[in-house]
Design a protein around this motif. Structure first.
Motif, PDB file in Angstrom:
ATOM      1  N   GLU A  98       1.177  -1.367   0.276  1.00 27.06           N
ATOM      2  CA  GLU A  98      -0.096  -0.009  -0.161  1.00 27.06           C
ATOM      3  C   GLU A  98       0.981   1.086  -0.515  1.00 27.06           C
ATOM      4  OE1 GLU A  98      -3.766  -1.858   2.280  1.00 27.06           O
ATOM      5  OE2 GLU A  98      -3.037  -0.873   3.676  1.00 27.06           O
ATOM      6  N   SER A  99       2.117   1.361  -0.332  1.00 23.60           N
ATOM      7  CA  SER A  99       2.643   2.175   0.405  1.00 23.60           C
ATOM      8  C   SER A  99       2.746   3.594  -1.444  1.00 23.60           C
ATOM      9  CB  SER A  99       4.646   2.072   0.020  1.00 23.60           C
ATOM     10  OG  SER A  99       4.792   1.116   1.016  1.00 23.60           O
ATOM     11  N   VAL A 100       2.465   3.029  -2.319  1.00 16.06           N
ATOM     12  CA  VAL A 100       2.691   4.322  -3.357  1.00 16.06           C
ATOM     13  C   VAL A 100       1.198   4.368  -3.918  1.00 16.06           C
ATOM     14  CG1 VAL A 100       2.657   4.550  -5.663  1.00 16.06           C
ATOM     15  CG2 VAL A 100       4.170   2.971  -4.545  1.00 16.06           C
ATOM     16  N   THR A 104       0.904   8.719  -2.787  1.00 21.06           N
ATOM     17  CA  THR A 104      -0.011   9.777  -3.983  1.00 21.06           C
ATOM     18  C   THR A 104      -1.389   9.959  -3.795  1.00 21.06           C
ATOM     19  OG1 THR A 104       1.159   7.142  -5.359  1.00 21.06           O
ATOM     20  CG2 THR A 104      -1.064   9.231  -6.002  1.00 21.06           C
ATOM     21  N   ALA A 105      -1.935   9.355  -2.262  1.00 24.71           N
ATOM     22  CA  ALA A 105      -3.459   9.911  -2.106  1.00 24.71           C
ATOM     23  C   ALA A 105      -2.771  10.895  -0.871  1.00 24.71           C
ATOM     24  CB  ALA A 105      -3.462   9.000  -1.013  1.00 24.71           C
ATOM     25  N   LEU A 106      -2.192  11.103  -0.212  1.00 20.65           N
ATOM     26  CA  LEU A 106      -1.251  12.144   1.128  1.00 20.65           C
ATOM     27  C   LEU A 106      -0.893  12.899   0.217  1.00 20.65           C
ATOM     28  CD1 LEU A 106       0.279   9.974   3.569  1.00 20.65           C
ATOM     29  CD2 LEU A 106      -1.763  10.784   4.137  1.00 20.65           C
ATOM     30  N   LEU A 138       7.604  10.618  -3.909  1.00 20.79           N
ATOM     31  CA  LEU A 138       6.556  10.904  -3.418  1.00 20.79           C
ATOM     32  C   LEU A 138       7.020  11.899  -1.726  1.00 20.79           C
ATOM     33  CD1 LEU A 138       4.490   8.470  -4.069  1.00 20.79           C
ATOM     34  CD2 LEU A 138       3.993  10.169  -4.904  1.00 20.79           C
ATOM     35  N   ILE A 139       8.583  11.347  -1.994  1.00 17.81           N
ATOM     36  CA  ILE A 139       9.245  11.407  -0.186  1.00 17.81           C
ATOM     37  C   ILE A 139       9.856  13.140  -0.535  1.00 17.81           C
ATOM     38  CG2 ILE A 139      10.867  10.886   1.214  1.00 17.81           C
ATOM     39  CD1 ILE A 139       8.637   8.676   1.075  1.00 17.81           C
TER      40      ILE A 139
END
Length: 224
Positions: A98-100, A104-106, A138-139
């Motif tokens: 679920e990391s990606v 992405t949603a955050l 994303l980081i």
């Protein structure tokens, strides 16, 4: 609710179990040894013992890396074994499922939110794994214990992270991780809200109590 998420790497965003197993198997091959599950479990025990000493400040990171292989008499050259292992591990950028989608949603929810990695892992390993992974874009930052000169759960680690990341308000940050000691106790002792990622459902209510407990990384979306 939280403008900055301080996310642990291994066991939270990265599937370290998969990366570690593969790296150890390749190390055995490079050192002319046969890989077996029993041999791997012996390594895991030695490695875990060394990391506990490191997190307590009893040994240095170089000592940790040497001692975990020196504890296994099968390796005639612990330094060479560690060098091979670290190289293989640096190429293990497997992620938790679920990391990606979660990161992405955050970002989509609050574009100004910072998602940063805080890790005790070996600096060159963690940075390469991040660069090669799908979550790299994303980081917003990474803080390692080597650059901080302090190890989670020490307050000095979190003080350094706040300075490096330009953070000022503790109430705006949330520590997210799978370790009750390095992530939850460390964050709580520094005055931060914490979120335990309890993938295995093993948390029994022991202190220090996390601010939040989630079973899946997607549950994080409801907290922020």
């Amino acid at each position: 609710m939280y403008q900055t998420l301080l996310l642990d790497a291994d066991g939270t965003l990265f599937d370290f179990d998969a990366a570690e197993r593969r790296a150890f198997e390749k190390t055995c091959g490079a050192m002319g040894l046969a890989y077996t599950e029993g041999f791997y479990r012996r390594y895991q025990a030695a490695n875990a013992a060394c990391w506990r000493k490191y997190e307590k400040g009893e040994i240095t990171k170089p000592q940790l890396q040497y001692d975990r292989f020196a504890a296994l008499v099968d390796f005639s050259d612990p330094a060479a074994a560690n060098e091979a292992y670290v190289g293989f591990l640096a190429r293990g950028s497997q992620l938790m499922p679920e990391s990606v989608p979660v990161l992405t949603a955050l970002k989509a929810m609050t574009p100004a939110r910072k998602c940063c990695i805080i890790t005790n892992g070996i600096d060159r390993v963690q940075r390469q794994r991040l660069r090669d992974s799908a979550i790299a874009p994303l980081i917003d930052g990474i803080v390692t214990s080597e650059e901080a000169g302090a190890v989670k759960p020490a307050a000095g680690f979190f003080e350094y992270a706040f300075r490096k990341l330009g953070l000022t308000e503790k109430g705006d940050a949330l520590v997210v991780g799978d370790s009750m000691i390095t992530d939850i106790a460390g964050g709580a002792n520094y005055g931060l809200d914490t979120c335990l990622v309890d993938y295995e459902g093993s948390y029994g209510g022991e202190a220090p109590r996390p601010t939040h407990v989630i079973r899946r990384l997607t549950d994080l979306l409801a907290l922020v």
